[in-house]
Scaffold this motif. Structure first.
Motif, PDB file in Angstrom:
ATOM      1  N   LEU A 101       0.843  -1.207   0.000  1.00  0.00           N
ATOM      2  CA  LEU A 101       0.000   0.000   0.000  1.00  0.00           C
ATOM      3  C   LEU A 101       0.876   1.256   0.000  1.00  0.00           C
ATOM      4  O   LEU A 101       0.628   2.202  -0.755  1.00  0.00           O
ATOM      5  N   MET A 120       2.371   2.285  -3.339  1.00  0.00           N
ATOM      6  CA  MET A 120       1.468   2.891  -4.325  1.00  0.00           C
ATOM      7  C   MET A 120       1.425   4.411  -4.190  1.00  0.00           C
ATOM      8  O   MET A 120       1.017   5.115  -5.108  1.00  0.00           O
ATOM      9  N   HIS A 121       1.822   4.902  -3.006  1.00  0.00           N
ATOM     10  CA  HIS A 121       1.721   6.334  -2.724  1.00  0.00           C
ATOM     11  C   HIS A 121       3.006   7.065  -3.110  1.00  0.00           C
ATOM     12  O   HIS A 121       4.063   6.450  -3.281  1.00  0.00           O
ATOM     13  N   ALA A 122       2.934   8.361  -3.209  1.00  0.00           N
ATOM     14  CA  ALA A 122       4.101   9.190  -3.501  1.00  0.00           C
ATOM     15  C   ALA A 122       5.106   9.074  -2.354  1.00  0.00           C
ATOM     16  O   ALA A 122       4.741   8.719  -1.227  1.00  0.00           O
ATOM     17  N   MET A 155      -0.825  14.039   1.538  1.00  0.00           N
ATOM     18  CA  MET A 155      -1.963  13.191   1.930  1.00  0.00           C
ATOM     19  C   MET A 155      -2.332  13.414   3.398  1.00  0.00           C
ATOM     20  O   MET A 155      -3.500  13.314   3.765  1.00  0.00           O
ATOM     21  N   SER A 175      -4.497  16.327   3.037  1.00  0.00           N
ATOM     22  CA  SER A 175      -5.691  16.151   2.211  1.00  0.00           C
ATOM     23  C   SER A 175      -6.730  15.190   2.810  1.00  0.00           C
ATOM     24  O   SER A 175      -7.927  15.493   2.805  1.00  0.00           O
ATOM     25  N   TRP A 213     -12.029  20.684   1.368  1.00  0.00           N
ATOM     26  CA  TRP A 213     -11.475  19.802   0.321  1.00  0.00           C
ATOM     27  C   TRP A 213     -12.258  19.975  -0.974  1.00  0.00           C
ATOM     28  O   TRP A 213     -11.684  20.057  -2.051  1.00  0.00           O
ATOM     29  N   LYS A 218     -13.868  17.335  -8.341  1.00  0.00           N
ATOM     30  CA  LYS A 218     -13.021  16.145  -8.159  1.00  0.00           C
ATOM     31  C   LYS A 218     -13.813  15.066  -7.431  1.00  0.00           C
ATOM     32  O   LYS A 218     -14.509  15.350  -6.461  1.00  0.00           O
ATOM     33  N   HIS A 229      -9.062   7.510  -7.881  1.00  0.00           N
ATOM     34  CA  HIS A 229      -8.360   6.255  -7.626  1.00  0.00           C
ATOM     35  C   HIS A 229      -8.343   5.354  -8.855  1.00  0.00           C
ATOM     36  O   HIS A 229      -7.718   4.293  -8.826  1.00  0.00           O
ATOM     37  N   PHE A 266      -5.085   3.806 -10.089  1.00  0.00           N
ATOM     38  CA  PHE A 266      -4.325   2.938  -9.184  1.00  0.00           C
ATOM     39  C   PHE A 266      -4.815   1.502  -9.288  1.00  0.00           C
ATOM     40  O   PHE A 266      -6.031   1.254  -9.307  1.00  0.00           O
ATOM     41  N   TRP A 296      -5.440  -1.024   3.403  1.00  0.00           N
ATOM     42  CA  TRP A 296      -5.984   0.321   3.688  1.00  0.00           C
ATOM     43  C   TRP A 296      -7.020   0.220   4.810  1.00  0.00           C
ATOM     44  O   TRP A 296      -6.982   0.964   5.784  1.00  0.00           O
ATOM     45  N   LEU A 338     -15.634   3.153   6.391  1.00  0.00           N
ATOM     46  CA  LEU A 338     -14.398   3.358   5.617  1.00  0.00           C
ATOM     47  C   LEU A 338     -13.836   2.024   5.128  1.00  0.00           C
ATOM     48  O   LEU A 338     -13.328   1.943   4.005  1.00  0.00           O
ATOM     49  N   ALA A 371     -13.249   1.172   1.199  1.00  0.00           N
ATOM     50  CA  ALA A 371     -11.947   0.739   0.676  1.00  0.00           C
ATOM     51  C   ALA A 371     -12.084  -0.605  -0.024  1.00  0.00           C
ATOM     52  O   ALA A 371     -11.623  -0.767  -1.165  1.00  0.00           O
TER      53      ALA A 371
HETATM   54  C1  HEM Z   1      -8.834   1.012  -1.305  1.00  0.00           C
HETATM   55  C2  HEM Z   1      -7.635   1.332  -0.930  1.00  0.00           C
HETATM   56  C3  HEM Z   1      -7.005   2.653  -1.272  1.00  0.00           C
HETATM   57  C4  HEM Z   1      -5.803   2.849  -1.879  1.00  0.00           C
HETATM   58  C5  HEM Z   1      -4.838   1.762  -2.312  1.00  0.00           C
HETATM   59  C6  HEM Z   1      -5.617   4.284  -2.026  1.00  0.00           C
HETATM   60  C7  HEM Z   1      -4.527   4.875  -2.607  1.00  0.00           C
HETATM   61  C8  HEM Z   1      -4.383   6.210  -2.858  1.00  0.00           C
HETATM   62  C9  HEM Z   1      -3.277   6.817  -3.557  1.00  0.00           C
HETATM   63  C10 HEM Z   1      -2.088   6.061  -4.128  1.00  0.00           C
HETATM   64  C11 HEM Z   1      -3.496   8.150  -3.603  1.00  0.00           C
HETATM   65  C12 HEM Z   1      -2.606   9.220  -4.247  1.00  0.00           C
HETATM   66  C13 HEM Z   1      -1.777   9.889  -3.205  1.00  0.00           C
HETATM   67  C14 HEM Z   1      -0.300   9.734  -3.392  1.00  0.00           C
HETATM   68  O1  HEM Z   1       0.163   9.436  -4.488  1.00  0.00           O
HETATM   69  O2  HEM Z   1       0.433   9.908  -2.397  1.00  0.00           O
HETATM   70  C15 HEM Z   1      -4.745   8.403  -2.929  1.00  0.00           C
HETATM   71  C16 HEM Z   1      -5.299   9.627  -2.752  1.00  0.00           C
HETATM   72  C17 HEM Z   1      -6.422   9.877  -2.004  1.00  0.00           C
HETATM   73  N1  HEM Z   1      -7.216   8.948  -1.401  1.00  0.00           N
HETATM   74 FE1  HEM Z   1      -6.978   6.951  -1.466  1.00  0.00          FE
HETATM   75  N2  HEM Z   1      -6.712   4.936  -1.502  1.00  0.00           N
HETATM   76  C18 HEM Z   1      -7.584   3.992  -1.031  1.00  0.00           C
HETATM   77  C19 HEM Z   1      -8.792   4.215  -0.426  1.00  0.00           C
HETATM   78  C20 HEM Z   1      -9.274   5.454  -0.093  1.00  0.00           C
HETATM   79  C21 HEM Z   1     -10.482   5.708   0.641  1.00  0.00           C
HETATM   80  C22 HEM Z   1     -11.435   4.610   1.169  1.00  0.00           C
HETATM   81  C23 HEM Z   1     -10.600   7.052   0.759  1.00  0.00           C
HETATM   82  C24 HEM Z   1     -11.647   7.898   1.425  1.00  0.00           C
HETATM   83  C25 HEM Z   1     -12.403   7.485   2.389  1.00  0.00           C
HETATM   84  C26 HEM Z   1      -9.464   7.654   0.095  1.00  0.00           C
HETATM   85  C27 HEM Z   1      -9.233   9.023  -0.027  1.00  0.00           C
HETATM   86  C28 HEM Z   1      -8.227   9.596  -0.746  1.00  0.00           C
HETATM   87  C29 HEM Z   1      -8.060  11.019  -0.921  1.00  0.00           C
HETATM   88  C30 HEM Z   1      -8.981  12.088  -0.348  1.00  0.00           C
HETATM   89  C31 HEM Z   1      -6.927  11.191  -1.709  1.00  0.00           C
HETATM   90  C32 HEM Z   1      -6.275  12.504  -2.125  1.00  0.00           C
HETATM   91  C33 HEM Z   1      -7.086  13.333  -2.958  1.00  0.00           C
HETATM   92  C34 HEM Z   1      -6.462  14.689  -3.187  1.00  0.00           C
HETATM   93  O3  HEM Z   1      -6.662  15.559  -2.336  1.00  0.00           O
HETATM   94  O4  HEM Z   1      -5.803  14.847  -4.209  1.00  0.00           O
HETATM   95  N3  HEM Z   1      -8.688   6.664  -0.411  1.00  0.00           N
HETATM   96  N4  HEM Z   1      -5.259   7.214  -2.503  1.00  0.00           N
END
Ligand code: HEM
Length: 133
Positions: free
Chosen positions: A42, A45-47, A53, A56, A71, A78, A84, A87, A97, A123, A127
């Motif tokens: 996990l 996958m992120h930066a 984050m 955010s 937000w 958005k 997502h 990804f 997650w 949540l 996810a």
């Molecule tokens: C299912 C598993 C999940 C994975 C693998 C995942 C992965 C990611 C990744 C890779 C990013 C980009 C950020 C970066 O590159 O550092 C991201 C952004 C984000 N994720 Fe997830 N995520 C998941 C579930 C969720 C859930 C359930 C939520 C909300 C309840 C969520 C909310 C967000 C938000 C708000 C952003 C950033 C948006 C922004 O402000 O640009 N994510 N996520």
């Protein structure tokens, strides 16, 4: 001017404990992601820098739970789910997650146990529902 009555229902955001609690939860979530080998996939996958984050995600959760909508104002049009799309989220990474978030919520020791359980369940389901395979 309308005055709020004592019986007005509190939003989930207020019951959770507002921004300070959401920040505690999300900081713990990213700390776990950064330090626990079980969440390495996990993390990868992120930066490299999780600071954006850490800013955010609590702001997203604030508006989503009925609190300030910063937000959405900063990200007009958005969609959290669509962003997502690129990804490759599978059952394992979605599970990581969900588990890290569940632990982070438990560690935040929210006084209102009912809203804490609802938050963790919702949540987790969100996810797990984002897994594509
Ligand atoms: C299912 C598993 C999940 C994975 C693998 C995942 C992965 C990611 C990744 C890779 C990013 C980009 C950020 C970066 O590159 O550092 C991201 C952004 C984000 N994720 Fe997830 N995520 C998941 C579930 C969720 C859930 C359930 C939520 C909300 C309840 C969520 C909310 C967000 C938000 C708000 C952003 C950033 C948006 C922004 O402000 O640009 N994510 N996520």
């Amino acid at each position: 001017m309308a005055t709020q009555t004592a019986t007005a229902p509190k939003s989930p955001y207020d019951r959770i404990g507002g921004m300070p609690t959401l920040r505690r939860i999300t900081d713990r979530f990213y700390d776990l992601m950064e330090t626990e080998p079980a969440y390495a996939e996990l993390r990868a996958m992120h930066a490299a820098d999780l600071a954006p984050m850490r800013t955010s995600l609590p702001l997203f959760l604030a508006g989503w739970s009925g609190g300030p909508r910063e937000w959405w104002e900063a990200n007009p049009g958005k969609c959290m789910v669509s962003l997502h799309g690129p990804f490759a989220i599978n059952r394992e990474t979605a599970g990581q997650w969900a588990e890290a978030m569940r632990r982070a919520i438990a560690d935040a020791a929210i006084a209102d146990h009912e809203i804490a359980a609802a938050l963790a369940d919702t949540l987790s389901q969100m996810a797990l529902g984002m897994a594509k395979g």
